[in-house]
Design an enzyme around this catalytic site. Structure first.
Site, short mmCIF file in Angstrom:
data_model
loop_
_atom_site.label_atom_id
_atom_site.label_comp_id
_atom_site.label_asym_id
_atom_site.label_seq_id
_atom_site.Cartn_x
_atom_site.Cartn_y
_atom_site.Cartn_z
N PHE A 59 0.85 -1.18 0.00
CA PHE A 59 0.00 0.00 0.00
C PHE A 59 0.89 1.24 0.00
CE2 PHE A 59 -2.62 -3.18 2.36
CZ PHE A 59 -3.61 -3.31 1.41
N ARG A 116 -1.94 15.96 7.25
CA ARG A 116 -2.65 14.71 7.48
C ARG A 116 -1.96 13.60 6.69
NH1 ARG A 116 -4.62 16.89 11.09
NH2 ARG A 116 -6.82 17.12 11.68
N GLU A 117 -1.90 12.39 7.28
CA GLU A 117 -1.42 11.22 6.54
C GLU A 117 -2.63 10.53 5.90
OE1 GLU A 117 -0.09 11.75 9.77
OE2 GLU A 117 1.58 12.71 8.71
N GLU A 148 -13.52 -13.00 -7.93
CA GLU A 148 -13.17 -13.26 -6.53
C GLU A 148 -13.99 -14.42 -5.96
OE1 GLU A 148 -10.67 -12.01 -4.85
OE2 GLU A 148 -10.10 -10.80 -6.59
N GLY A 181 -11.68 8.79 7.55
CA GLY A 181 -10.83 9.64 8.37
C GLY A 181 -9.35 9.51 8.06
N GLU A 192 -9.92 4.19 0.58
CA GLU A 192 -10.59 3.00 0.06
C GLU A 192 -12.10 3.19 -0.06
OE1 GLU A 192 -10.92 -1.80 1.01
OE2 GLU A 192 -10.43 -0.41 2.63
N GLU A 224 -0.24 -15.50 -3.45
CA GLU A 224 -0.62 -14.29 -2.72
C GLU A 224 -0.76 -14.57 -1.22
OE1 GLU A 224 -4.05 -12.42 -4.39
OE2 GLU A 224 -3.13 -12.14 -6.36
N GLU A 241 -2.67 -16.57 0.33
CA GLU A 241 -4.06 -16.69 0.76
C GLU A 241 -4.32 -18.10 1.29
OE1 GLU A 241 -6.41 -13.51 -2.09
OE2 GLU A 241 -6.27 -15.59 -2.74
#
Length: 216
Positions: free
Chosen positions: A32, A54-55, A115, A138, A142, A165, A167
Site C-alpha cells: 500500500f 494529514r497522513e 473473486e 478519516g 478505500e 498471494e 491466501e
C-alpha cells in the site's frame, strides 16, 4: 443525472473545490501507499482553516460479495487470517464476505465474479448490488462496493485462495437464521464472530431482501 429532493437534502455543504492541497509527499510505498498532505479547507463558520498536515492511507476500490443460496437459505462466509485483527480478543481469523481489490479499468461485477471463483470455487448465478461506502474516510481512500451473489452452496465448503498471494481461505456455510442471531447477539467488544462492517452490512441487507430473493 439530476438529484432528487432527498439527495439535495442530504448533500454536504462543501465539495472537493473547497479543499486546497499545498503539498503531497509519498512517505511509504509498498503493498500500500502512505501520503503526507499539507492542506487547508473551508470552514462552516466562514473563511479557511490554517494549513495543517494529514497522513492518507492510499488504498483503491474493492468489492465485497455475500454468497447466498436462496433454495437452501444458506450463507457462505470466508475465514482467514487478518493482520489488522492481531489484537482482537477472539483472535485474528475473521469471518467475512468474499472480497478483492479492483485494478484500474476493471469492471466491478467482473471482479466480484472472479473473486467468488478464486475464494469460494463457485459460479455466480445472479449478482445484486447492495451498497458502496468508504470504510474509514478519516484516514483511508478505500471505497468498498458490496454485492450479493446467488449461488448453489451444495457441498461448497473447503479451502481456497491463491498460494502465490499467501491466501489461506476456508469457506464455511451457515443457515441464514444462525447468522442473523449471531449478528444480534450480546457480545463483549472484540468477541463477536461477525466483526467487520462489510459482513454486517451485507447480512442486514439480506435480512431485508431474503423473502424477495427466495421468490416469496
Amino acid at each position: 443525472m439530476q438529484r432528487d429532493s432527498s439527495q439535495e437534502e442530504l448533500a454536504p455543504e462543501f465539495s472537493a473545490e473547497s479543499v486546497q492541497v499545498v503539498s503531497r509527499e509519498t512517505v511509504f510505498k509498498g503493498f500500500f501507499t502512505m501520503l503526507r498532505l499539507r492542506l487547508r479547507h473551508r470552514l462552516f463558520r466562514g473563511g479557511w482553516s490554517r494549513i495543517f498536515e494529514r497522513e492518507l492511507f492510499v488504498r483503491g476500490p474493492a468489492v465485497g460479495v455475500l454468497l447466498y443460496d436462496p433454495e437452501r437459505d444458506q450463507v457462505a462466509l470466508t475465514e482467514q487470517f487478518r493482520i489488522g485483527a492481531l489484537a482482537r480478543a477472539a483472535g485474528p481469523w475473521c469471518l467475512e464476505v468474499v472480497a478483492g481489490m479492483v485494478e484500474q479499468g476493471e469492471d466491478l461485477q467482473e471482479v466480484a465474479r472472479r473473486e467468488v471463483r478464486e475464494e469460494a470455487g463457485l459460479q455466480v448465478q445472479e449478482l445484486h448490488f447492495i451498497h458502496s461506502y468508504m470504510p474509514s474516510p478519516g484516514g483511508s481512500s478505500e471505497r468498498l462496493h458490496l454485492y450479493c451473489a446467488l449461488v448453489s452452496l451444495s457441498g461448497a465448503e473447503g479451502c481456497f485462495g491463491l498460494q502465490h498471494e499467501n491466501e489461506d481461505i476456508r469457506l464455511r456455510v451457515f443457515q441464514a437464521d444462525r447468522l442473523f442471531e449471531a449478528m444480534a447477539g450480546d457480545f463483549a467488544p472484540g468477541e463477536s464472530p461477525l466483526d467487520n462492517a462489510a459482513t454486517i452490512i451485507c447480512l442486514q441487507w439480506l435480512a431485508l431482501h431474503r423473502d424477495k430473493l427466495r421468490g416469496r
